[in-house]
Design an enzyme around this catalytic site. Structure first.
Site, PDB file in Angstrom:
ATOM      1  N   CYS A  57       0.831  -1.204   0.000  1.00  0.00           N
ATOM      2  CA  CYS A  57       0.000   0.000   0.000  1.00  0.00           C
ATOM      3  C   CYS A  57       0.863   1.250   0.000  1.00  0.00           C
ATOM      4  CB  CYS A  57      -0.912  -0.026   1.226  1.00  0.00           C
ATOM      5  SG  CYS A  57      -1.972   1.431   1.357  1.00  0.00           S
ATOM      6  N   PHE A 265      -0.507  32.633   2.188  1.00  0.00           N
ATOM      7  CA  PHE A 265      -1.024  31.303   1.839  1.00  0.00           C
ATOM      8  C   PHE A 265      -1.862  30.810   3.024  1.00  0.00           C
ATOM      9  CE2 PHE A 265       3.083  31.842  -0.271  1.00  0.00           C
ATOM     10  CZ  PHE A 265       2.765  31.611  -1.607  1.00  0.00           C
ATOM     11  N   CYS A 357       5.844  21.794   3.837  1.00  0.00           N
ATOM     12  CA  CYS A 357       5.602  20.350   3.720  1.00  0.00           C
ATOM     13  C   CYS A 357       6.590  19.727   2.745  1.00  0.00           C
ATOM     14  CB  CYS A 357       4.169  20.078   3.287  1.00  0.00           C
ATOM     15  SG  CYS A 357       3.709  20.837   1.714  1.00  0.00           S
TER      16      CYS A 357
END
Length: 409
Positions: A57, A265, A357
Site C-alpha cells: 500500500c 497562503f 511540507c
C-alpha cells in the site's frame, strides 16, 4: 564489504536504507545488515509492520522502522535539505503524530461489475489496494470505507474510477466523491439514504463540474483556534489534529506576541485564527472558496482580519508591504514560495515563521532569505503523515538588524 555485511546507517528521502558506502536497500532499517546477495539481517531498530497491506500500500513506506528511527528520519530529512543548500541551524527533535489519527485522506475507487476496490494506490502504481484495515486513518473515517464500497457498487458508473475524499469535520465525517456517478432519480435517492443512515456530516458529488452537496443537514465547519470556519468540500486541512497543534505551537513560539501579522497562503485560517484575538492579521490566499470562508468566519467571530484574495505567486507581498508587519507567517504549498521569498529577502520584517511540507523547496527559499540578511534561528520538524516519507516543519527566521519595535512604514 565485510563478511558480516554492511550496516544500514540511515534512511534516504524515498524510504530506502543506505549503507556508509552508498548501497541502497528497500525496506531496510538503521542497524540492519545488508549482505552481498541483497539479504537483510534485521537490526535493533526494525519493527514488525502492524498492517497486513504493508509494504504494497502506498499509504505507508516506513512501518518497518521503530519510532526513534522514524523520528530520526524526519529530522534528518530537514537537516539534510539545509546542508544541501550550505545552511545550518538548530534542528529540534521531530514530533510524530500517533497512529490512527489521520483526519483527512483521499482514497481511490474502481468499479468492475458489482465489485468495487477502494483504498490507497499501490506504491508507484495505479493499482488500488482494497483496504481491509488501516493504521493511519481515524477510526471514524475507516468506519465508512466498507459502507462506501457497497454504495459505489451501484452509485459509481461501471468500469470507471473515482477519488473519494474523506475529512473529519465538526459535524462528523465529510465525504466527497469525485467521479462519474450513475444517473437517475433512484441513484440520487440512494446517495441521500446512504448519507442519512450513516450519519454523515455531508455527502458531495463532483462529476467534473465542481462539488455539489447532496446531503448536508447543517452547514459543515472546521474549528480553527476556537473559530468555526465554513469547510468547502475537498478543502485542505492539516492531516492530523495532533500535527496541527504542533505546527501552531511552533508558530506561536516563533512570532511571540507580534501585534500586526501577515498570514501568507492562509488557506482557511489555521494560523490566522490561532493568533490572539487582539492581533491584527492580514490573510492572503489565492483560493477563492478558502478566503471567502476565512473572511466569513472572521466576521462572525469579530476578529480583526483583512482577508485578501491574492495570488502570491504572481503578486507576492512587496518589500514595502512586508515591512508593515511585526511578523510574517508563510505556509506555501509543496512547490515552496520562491517568488515571495525573493521579495521578503529584500525586506526588513523582524520575524518570519515558515511552515513547509517539502524540506527541499523550504531549503531553497531559506537560502534566499539568509542571503538577504535573515538568520535561521531554529527548525521544528513534524511527522504528521505517520509512516510516510512526507515531512513538515516550522522554521524561525529573524533579522538581527531590526526588531518588532522598529517603526513600521
Amino acid at each position: 564489504m565485510s563478511l558480516d555485511g554492511d550496516v544500514i546507517v540511515r534512511v534516504a528521502a524515498k524510504g530506502d536504507g543506505v549503507t556508509a558506502d552508498g548501497r541502497h536497500a528497500p525496506l531496510a532499517a538503521p542497524g540492519d545488515r545488508l549482505l552481498g546477495d541483497g539479504t537483510l539481517i534485521a537490526g535493533p531498530h526494525r519493527q514488525v509492520p502492524p498492517c497486513r497491506h504493508f509494504p504494497g500500500c502506498g499509504g505507508c513506506r516506513l512501518q518497518h522502522l521503530d519510532p526513534p528511527s522514524e523520528a530520526a528520519f524526519v529530522t534528518e530529512r530537514v537537516s539534510g535539505a539545509l546542508a544541501g543548500q550550505g545552511l545550518s541551524g538548530m534542528v529540534r527533535p521531530a514530533l510524530l503524530s500517533p497512529p490512527r489519527t489521520r483526519r483527512r485522506a483521499t482514497l481511490h475507487a474502481e468499479r468492475r461489475g458489482r465489485q468495487v476496490t477502494l483504498g490507497f494506490s499501490e506504491s508507484a502504481s495505479h493499482r488500488i489496494i482494497d483496504l481491509a484495515e488501516c493504521h493511519i486513518l481515524l477510526p471514524s473515517l475507516f468506519a465508512v470505507v466498507a459502507p462506501l464500497r457497497t454504495l459505489l457498487a451501484t452509485a459509481l458508473k461501471d468500469r470507471s474510477r473515482a477519488d473519494v475524499h474523506l475529512a473529519q469535520v465538526d459535524q462528523g465525517v465529510d465525504v466527497l466523491i469525485a467521479g462519474p456517478i450513475a444517473d437517475g432519480l433512484a441513484a440520487a435517492e440512494g446517495l441521500t439514504r446512504f448519507a442519512q443512515s450513516h450519519g454523515l456530516a455531508r455527502l458531495s458529488i463532483d462529476d467534473g463540474y465542481g462539488a455539489e452537496a447532496r446531503w448536508e443537514p447543517e452547514p459543515v465547519t472546521i474549528t480553527l483556534g476556537g473559530v468555526p470556519v465554513p469547510f468547502p468540500a475537498g478543502s485542505f486541512l492539516q492531516a492530523t489534529a495532533d500535527g496541527e497543534a504542533a505546527l501552531v505551537a511552533a508558530v506561536d513560539a516563533a512570532i511571540g506576541n507580534a501585534a500586526i501579522v501577515a498570514d501568507l497562503f492562509a488557506g482557511l485560517g489555521t494560523f490566522t485564527f490561532t493568533r490572539p484575538a487582539r492581533t491584527r492579521v492580514y490573510a492572503g490566499e489565492a483560493g477563492r472558496e478558502a478566503i471567502t470562508a476565512l473572511k466569513a468566519a472572521a466576521g462572525r467571530a469579530g476578529r480583526v482580519v483583512a482577508a485578501d484574495h491574492r495570488d502570491l505567486f504572481r503578486r507576492p507581498l512587496t518589500p514595502a508591504e512586508a515591512e508593515r508587519f511585526d511578523a510574517i507567517i508563510l505556509d506555501p504549498p509543496r512547490a515552496g514560495a520562491r517568488e515571495q521569498a525573493t521579495t521578503l529577502a529584500q525586506a526588513k520584517a523582524p520575524i518570519i515563521a515558515y511552515i513547509s511540507c517539502n524540506p527541499s523547496s523550504f531549503a531553497r527559499d531559506a537560502k534566499m532569505l539568509c542571503e538577504g540578511g535573515y538568520r535561521l534561528d531554529w527548525v521544528q520538524p513534524v511527522g504528521q503523515f505517520r509512516w510516510s516519507t512526507h515531512v513538515e516543519l516550522v522554521a524561525r527566521f529573524v533579522r538581527d538588524d531590526v526588531t518588532p519595535d522598529s517603526p513600521r512604514r
